[in-house]
Every structure is written in structure tokens, then in C-alpha cells.
Scaffold this motif. Structure first.
Motif, PDB file in Angstrom:
ATOM      1  N   VAL A 275     -19.641  96.213 -28.102  1.00  0.00           N
ATOM      2  CA  VAL A 275     -20.909  96.596 -27.492  1.00  0.00           C
ATOM      3  C   VAL A 275     -20.633  96.815 -26.020  1.00  0.00           C
ATOM      4  CG1 VAL A 275     -23.271  95.891 -27.017  1.00  0.00           C
ATOM      5  CG2 VAL A 275     -22.196  95.246 -29.174  1.00  0.00           C
ATOM      6  N   ARG A 276     -20.904  98.036 -25.548  1.00  0.00           N
ATOM      7  CA  ARG A 276     -20.685  98.359 -24.122  1.00  0.00           C
ATOM      8  C   ARG A 276     -22.043  98.585 -23.453  1.00  0.00           C
ATOM      9  NH1 ARG A 276     -15.397 100.164 -22.750  1.00  0.00           N
ATOM     10  NH2 ARG A 276     -14.047 100.175 -24.579  1.00  0.00           N
ATOM     11  N   HIS A 277     -22.253  97.904 -22.348  1.00  0.00           N
ATOM     12  CA  HIS A 277     -23.490  98.056 -21.594  1.00  0.00           C
ATOM     13  C   HIS A 277     -23.510  99.456 -20.989  1.00  0.00           C
ATOM     14  CE1 HIS A 277     -26.433  97.376 -18.400  1.00  0.00           C
ATOM     15  NE2 HIS A 277     -26.835  96.341 -19.108  1.00  0.00           N
ATOM     16  N   GLU A 278     -24.608 100.181 -21.161  1.00  0.00           N
ATOM     17  CA  GLU A 278     -24.700 101.576 -20.722  1.00  0.00           C
ATOM     18  C   GLU A 278     -24.516 101.754 -19.224  1.00  0.00           C
ATOM     19  OE1 GLU A 278     -24.823 104.455 -22.474  1.00  0.00           O
ATOM     20  OE2 GLU A 278     -24.479 103.139 -24.190  1.00  0.00           O
ATOM     21  N   ALA A 279     -24.831 100.755 -18.410  1.00  0.00           N
ATOM     22  CA  ALA A 279     -24.677 100.879 -16.961  1.00  0.00           C
ATOM     23  C   ALA A 279     -23.218 101.068 -16.571  1.00  0.00           C
ATOM     24  CB  ALA A 279     -25.249  99.642 -16.264  1.00  0.00           C
TER      25      ALA A 279
END
Length: 53
Positions: free
Chosen positions: A46-50
Motif C-alpha cells: 500500500v503506497r500513500h498517494e502523497a
């Protein structure tokens, strides 16, 4: 920079904004290593969009 956390039981790794520190299960990564992150087969990342620019 980014912070990597993971959960072996759920086979999940999360990459997000730099954390405050103190969590023994969190690891800070430079941008180059965050971009090249790979996990074992069958794991979810899971990669944070920021972090994406």
C-alpha cells in the motif's frame, strides 16, 4: 523520504510519509529505496498517494 511499516501476519507492507519515529516496526527509506521497494510474492504493498509525484 518515506516510512515503511509491515505486518507479517497480513502479508502487507505500507509505504507512507515520514513517520515520527519510535516504532520498532517502522523503517525510514530514502526516495530511491522507496521507489525500488519490493516485497515477497503474495504480499500487498500500500503506497500513500502523497508520495507519488
Amino acid at each position: 523520504m518515506a516510512t515503511l511499516t509491515f505486518d507479517y501476519g497480513d502479508q502487507m507492507a505500507a509505504l507512507g510519509p515520514l513517520g515520527p519515529g519510535g516504532d520498532p516496526h517502522a523503517h525510514d527509506l530514502c526516495a530511491q529505496h522507496a521507489d525500488r521497494l519490493s516485497v515477497p510474492a503474495g504480499w500487498l504493498v500500500v503506497r500513500h498517494e502523497a508520495l507519488r509525484s
